[in-house]
Design a protein around this motif. Structure first.
Motif, PDB file in Angstrom:
ATOM      1  N   ALA A 327       1.030  -0.831   0.076  1.00 41.85           N
ATOM      2  CA  ALA A 327      -0.091   0.320   0.296  1.00 41.85           C
ATOM      3  C   ALA A 327       0.702   1.490  -0.154  1.00 41.85           C
ATOM      4  CB  ALA A 327      -0.778   0.050   1.043  1.00 41.85           C
ATOM      5  N   ALA A 328       0.798   1.930  -0.394  1.00 33.30           N
ATOM      6  CA  ALA A 328       1.256   2.938  -1.258  1.00 33.30           C
ATOM      7  C   ALA A 328       0.993   4.327  -0.186  1.00 33.30           C
ATOM      8  CB  ALA A 328       1.365   3.981  -2.377  1.00 33.30           C
ATOM      9  N   PRO A 329       1.532   4.901   0.764  1.00 30.64           N
ATOM     10  CA  PRO A 329       0.538   5.877   1.804  1.00 30.64           C
ATOM     11  C   PRO A 329       0.605   7.451   0.731  1.00 30.64           C
ATOM     12  CG  PRO A 329       3.667   6.306   1.651  1.00 30.64           C
ATOM     13  CD  PRO A 329       3.418   5.034   0.607  1.00 30.64           C
ATOM     14  N   ARG A 330      -0.331   7.858   2.035  1.00 30.83           N
ATOM     15  CA  ARG A 330      -1.109   9.062   1.494  1.00 30.83           C
ATOM     16  C   ARG A 330       0.304   9.792   1.924  1.00 30.83           C
ATOM     17  NH1 ARG A 330      -4.224  13.687   1.392  1.00 30.83           N
ATOM     18  NH2 ARG A 330      -6.139  13.354   0.581  1.00 30.83           N
ATOM     19  N   ALA A 331      -0.331  11.073   1.403  1.00 29.50           N
ATOM     20  CA  ALA A 331       0.483  12.226   2.124  1.00 29.50           C
ATOM     21  C   ALA A 331       0.359  13.560   2.363  1.00 29.50           C
ATOM     22  CB  ALA A 331       1.962  12.969   1.157  1.00 29.50           C
ATOM     23  N   PHE A 332      -0.131  14.039   3.412  1.00 30.62           N
ATOM     24  CA  PHE A 332      -1.213  15.059   3.284  1.00 30.62           C
ATOM     25  C   PHE A 332      -0.908  17.341   2.958  1.00 30.62           C
ATOM     26  CE2 PHE A 332      -2.203  11.983   7.691  1.00 30.62           C
ATOM     27  CZ  PHE A 332      -2.940  11.241   6.341  1.00 30.62           C
ATOM     28  N   GLU A 333      -2.012  17.659   2.553  1.00 33.77           N
ATOM     29  CA  GLU A 333      -0.952  18.545   2.148  1.00 33.77           C
ATOM     30  C   GLU A 333      -1.516  19.182   3.457  1.00 33.77           C
ATOM     31  OE1 GLU A 333       0.337  19.886  -0.874  1.00 33.77           O
ATOM     32  OE2 GLU A 333      -0.050  17.286  -1.234  1.00 33.77           O
ATOM     33  N   PRO A 334      -1.128  20.388   3.861  1.00 34.76           N
ATOM     34  CA  PRO A 334      -1.352  21.743   5.010  1.00 34.76           C
ATOM     35  C   PRO A 334      -2.626  21.547   5.400  1.00 34.76           C
ATOM     36  CG  PRO A 334       0.222  22.851   3.819  1.00 34.76           C
ATOM     37  CD  PRO A 334      -0.208  21.788   2.412  1.00 34.76           C
ATOM     38  N   GLY A 335      -3.582  22.309   4.475  1.00 36.88           N
ATOM     39  CA  GLY A 335      -5.407  22.006   4.647  1.00 36.88           C
ATOM     40  C   GLY A 335      -5.722  21.134   5.220  1.00 36.88           C
ATOM     41  N   GLU A 336      -5.033  20.007   4.944  1.00 33.67           N
ATOM     42  CA  GLU A 336      -6.001  18.939   5.206  1.00 33.67           C
ATOM     43  C   GLU A 336      -5.404  18.247   6.734  1.00 33.67           C
ATOM     44  OE1 GLU A 336      -6.069  16.780   0.859  1.00 33.67           O
ATOM     45  OE2 GLU A 336      -4.200  16.612   2.062  1.00 33.67           O
ATOM     46  N   VAL A 337      -4.813  18.729   7.335  1.00 38.99           N
ATOM     47  CA  VAL A 337      -4.394  18.685   8.826  1.00 38.99           C
ATOM     48  C   VAL A 337      -4.930  19.432   9.912  1.00 38.99           C
ATOM     49  CG1 VAL A 337      -3.194  17.965  10.005  1.00 38.99           C
ATOM     50  CG2 VAL A 337      -2.916  17.667   8.260  1.00 38.99           C
ATOM     51  N   ALA A 338      -6.066  19.284  10.630  1.00 39.19           N
ATOM     52  CA  ALA A 338      -6.151  20.065  12.183  1.00 39.19           C
ATOM     53  C   ALA A 338      -6.179  19.446  13.377  1.00 39.19           C
ATOM     54  CB  ALA A 338      -7.385  20.467  11.683  1.00 39.19           C
ATOM     55  N   PHE A 339      -5.360  20.426  13.939  1.00 35.13           N
ATOM     56  CA  PHE A 339      -5.648  20.086  15.625  1.00 35.13           C
ATOM     57  C   PHE A 339      -6.252  20.394  16.448  1.00 35.13           C
ATOM     58  CE2 PHE A 339      -2.002  18.038  13.617  1.00 35.13           C
ATOM     59  CZ  PHE A 339      -1.176  16.856  15.476  1.00 35.13           C
ATOM     60  N   GLU A 340      -6.999  20.218  17.168  1.00 34.43           N
ATOM     61  CA  GLU A 340      -7.980  21.242  18.200  1.00 34.43           C
ATOM     62  C   GLU A 340      -7.521  20.927  19.336  1.00 34.43           C
ATOM     63  OE1 GLU A 340     -12.302  20.016  17.541  1.00 34.43           O
ATOM     64  OE2 GLU A 340     -11.859  20.912  15.043  1.00 34.43           O
ATOM     65  N   PRO A 341      -6.795  21.881  20.417  1.00 37.26           N
ATOM     66  CA  PRO A 341      -6.620  21.105  21.834  1.00 37.26           C
ATOM     67  C   PRO A 341      -8.019  21.079  21.911  1.00 37.26           C
ATOM     68  CG  PRO A 341      -6.733  23.465  21.277  1.00 37.26           C
ATOM     69  CD  PRO A 341      -6.686  22.735  19.657  1.00 37.26           C
ATOM     70  N   GLY A 342      -8.029  20.028  23.763  1.00 37.16           N
ATOM     71  CA  GLY A 342      -8.883  19.547  24.795  1.00 37.16           C
ATOM     72  C   GLY A 342      -8.363  19.996  25.638  1.00 37.16           C
ATOM     73  N   SER A 343      -8.964  19.163  27.159  1.00 38.71           N
ATOM     74  CA  SER A 343      -8.360  18.958  28.513  1.00 38.71           C
ATOM     75  C   SER A 343      -7.591  19.202  28.226  1.00 38.71           C
ATOM     76  CB  SER A 343      -8.609  18.548  28.968  1.00 38.71           C
ATOM     77  OG  SER A 343      -8.496  17.077  28.112  1.00 38.71           O
ATOM     78  N   ARG A 344      -6.827  20.439  29.502  1.00 42.81           N
ATOM     79  CA  ARG A 344      -4.861  20.427  29.387  1.00 42.81           C
ATOM     80  C   ARG A 344      -4.446  20.136  31.176  1.00 42.81           C
ATOM     81  NH1 ARG A 344      -3.483  24.593  25.941  1.00 42.81           N
ATOM     82  NH2 ARG A 344      -4.820  24.892  24.375  1.00 42.81           N
ATOM     83  N   TRP A 345      -3.129  20.214  31.286  1.00 41.43           N
ATOM     84  CA  TRP A 345      -2.371  19.460  31.979  1.00 41.43           C
ATOM     85  C   TRP A 345      -1.161  20.878  32.554  1.00 41.43           C
ATOM     86  CZ3 TRP A 345       2.824  17.799  32.172  1.00 41.43           C
ATOM     87  CH2 TRP A 345       3.477  17.665  33.795  1.00 41.43           C
ATOM     88  N   ARG A 346      -1.238  21.437  33.938  1.00 47.03           N
ATOM     89  CA  ARG A 346      -0.204  22.202  34.337  1.00 47.03           C
ATOM     90  C   ARG A 346       0.870  21.689  34.881  1.00 47.03           C
ATOM     91  NH1 ARG A 346       0.676  27.269  34.604  1.00 47.03           N
ATOM     92  NH2 ARG A 346      -1.463  27.499  34.298  1.00 47.03           N
ATOM     93  N   SER A 347       2.295  21.786  34.276  1.00 41.97           N
ATOM     94  CA  SER A 347       3.557  20.889  34.647  1.00 41.97           C
ATOM     95  C   SER A 347       3.663  22.012  36.337  1.00 41.97           C
ATOM     96  CB  SER A 347       5.165  20.600  34.229  1.00 41.97           C
ATOM     97  OG  SER A 347       5.733  20.582  34.709  1.00 41.97           O
ATOM     98  N   ALA A 348       3.899  20.652  37.449  1.00 43.88           N
ATOM     99  CA  ALA A 348       4.574  21.648  38.591  1.00 43.88           C
ATOM    100  C   ALA A 348       5.745  21.710  38.364  1.00 43.88           C
ATOM    101  CB  ALA A 348       4.272  21.046  39.612  1.00 43.88           C
ATOM    102  N   ALA A 349       6.647  21.578  37.711  1.00 43.70           N
ATOM    103  CA  ALA A 349       8.392  22.290  37.511  1.00 43.70           C
ATOM    104  C   ALA A 349       8.869  23.139  36.571  1.00 43.70           C
ATOM    105  CB  ALA A 349       8.465  20.687  36.607  1.00 43.70           C
ATOM    106  N   THR A 350       7.798  23.442  35.736  1.00 41.03           N
ATOM    107  CA  THR A 350       8.234  24.071  34.684  1.00 41.03           C
ATOM    108  C   THR A 350       6.770  25.601  34.411  1.00 41.03           C
ATOM    109  OG1 THR A 350       6.953  23.166  32.342  1.00 41.03           O
ATOM    110  CG2 THR A 350       9.211  22.989  33.209  1.00 41.03           C
ATOM    111  N   SER A 351       5.452  24.850  35.034  1.00 43.30           N
ATOM    112  CA  SER A 351       4.196  26.022  34.879  1.00 43.30           C
ATOM    113  C   SER A 351       3.903  25.483  33.277  1.00 43.30           C
ATOM    114  CB  SER A 351       4.724  27.299  34.999  1.00 43.30           C
ATOM    115  OG  SER A 351       4.732  27.231  37.008  1.00 43.30           O
TER     116      SER A 351
END
Length: 420
Positions: A327-351
């Motif tokens: 199977a050949a890989p399907r390479a993604f174009e920039p407009g085809e990828v989206a990251f939407e952040p959800g819940s977060r964690w705070r580092s006690a060491a670095t904030s």
């Protein structure tokens, strides 16, 4: 990506520029010049006339579209490029049922970065000017990060190593071969067994630190996955912001983990990235988010984005390869990828605040990425200087079912990635 600064998620080399390794390389070069000159003083006249190690012509090839990747040679180091990494991650369990109930995650990454001062001196020598004398002059930094996540105990441990290297693959305990994968930092190593075919390579990895040790083998059941355009992977809006990049997903892992004198024989799956580049991070990018996921059906999903300071996406990409043979890989174009952040964690060491749950949209579908442990930050400020989040995570489909496991990497949250 993962991993001086390659743009974004193919990452690894970029980590050397995270909060200090770029300046560390510069300082190493500045110290190297007088040290090498002293080593080449009259008492060692022969050393002064000895040329620096000469990499094979292939190591001087720049990163360019259309350059075919050749194996096993391209498993090895590319000393003519600025930055490079070999990045191994995976999940493990005591039995073969690691897919349904992983107990551990692991990361082992080796980096190589040219020392800026010696690089400039060698370039000057090539133009007929004064160079940096002596074959013992350090022309590269070799450094490595390793981490083990114990999911049951909720514990994340990491270790790091750093050494200067003259670029001669034949000398020293710290070195990297140019003909095949074999990179070593004292008792840490990652190598491909040369007796195995490159299409089904057997890899050996090992490290020992004060906190833990990890030793064992990884067997490739699929050929290398060439990322981007046949291994030419764009990392920014300009063509020159690119790397050569391939992955080996779905590795069958058999590793021995030792923590506090207790040994466990573990099995699971792993993912290997190898990437090299001359280009640094785009000036508007402060960091990146990246996933490499082994899907339970045998396919592989990569997705990444580079972030601006306001959190918006500067560039994105990735790929998907089905499990079917050939199977050949399907390479993604920039407009085809989206990251939407959800819940977060705070580092006690670095904030630093890290999103530990994401919605990721690609042509392969819409998925949720969820960290299996929130506290998987690697704080290397006392050593190599890098701070980033790198941890084992699961991939869920739109119905909430687990369809894959792998690693999530996030950089630039504690501080912007800095250029060398």
């Amino acid at each position: 990506m993962s991993r001086a600064p390659l743009a974004g998620p193919t990452r690894r080399a970029w980590l050397m520029s995270l909060s200090g390794l770029a300046s560390l390389a510069e300082a190493a070069g500045a110290r190297a010049a007088p040290a090498a000159a002293a080593a080449a003083a009259p008492a060692s006249t022969a050393s002064a006339s000895t040329p620096p190690p000469s990499p094979s012509p292939s190591t001087h090839e720049g990163v360019r579209r259309g350059r075919p990747l050749q194996f096993p040679r391209d498993h090895g180091a590319h000393l003519g490029t600025r930055t490079e990494w070999w990045y191994l991650t995976g999940w493990l369990a005591p039995e073969q049922a690691a897919d349904s109930a992983p107990t551990h995650g692991f990361q082992v990454t080796f980096f190589r970065s040219q020392v800026a001062a010696t690089d400039r001196a060698d370039a000057a020598a090539a133009r007929g000017g004064p160079g940096l004398p002596g074959r013992f002059a350090p022309r590269h930094l070799l450094f490595a990060h390793a981490a083990v996540t114990d999911l049951a105990a909720g514990r994340h441990q990491h270790a790091q190593r750093l050494a200067r290297w003259n670029g001669d693959p034949a000398t020293g305990p710290d070195r990297a071969l140019t003909t095949d994968a074999d990179v070593r930092l004292a008792r840490w190593h990652l190598a491909r067994e040369t007796s195995s075919p490159w299409q089904a390579a057997r890899w050996r990895a090992g490290l020992r630190s004060d906190a833990f040790s990890l030793q064992g083998t990884l067997l490739a059941v699929q050929p290398p996955l060439l990322q981007g355009d046949a291994g030419f992977s764009r990392k920014g809006p300009e063509e020159r912001q690119a790397s050569h990049y391939y992955s080996v997903p779905q590795l069958q892992a058999q590793l021995t983990l030792e923590v506090r004198g207790q040994r466990q024989q573990l099995h699971g799956r792993a993912w290997l990235d190898h990437e090299w580049s001359d280009e640094l991070l785009h000036p508007h990018a402060v960091g990146w988010d990246w996933i490499g996921m082994n899907l339970l059906d045998g396919s592989a999903l990569t997705a990444f984005r580079l972030r601006r300071a306001d959190g918006s996406t500067l560039w994105a990409g990735g790929s998907h390869r089905h499990a079917a043979p050939g199977a050949a890989p399907r390479a993604f174009e920039p407009g085809e990828v989206a990251f939407e952040p959800g819940s977060r964690w705070r580092s006690a060491a670095t904030s630093a605040m890290y999103p530990v749950r994401w919605q990721v949209r690609t042509p392969a579908g819409r998925h949720t990425v969820r960290a299996l442990l929130d506290a998987q930050e690697l704080d290397g400020r006392t050593g190599t200087g890098t701070v980033y989040w790198e941890g084992v995570a699961e991939l869920l489909d739109e119905g909430g079912r687990r369809v894959g496991l792998g690693y999530l990497e996030m950089t630039g949250y504690a501080a912007p990635v800095k250029l060398g």
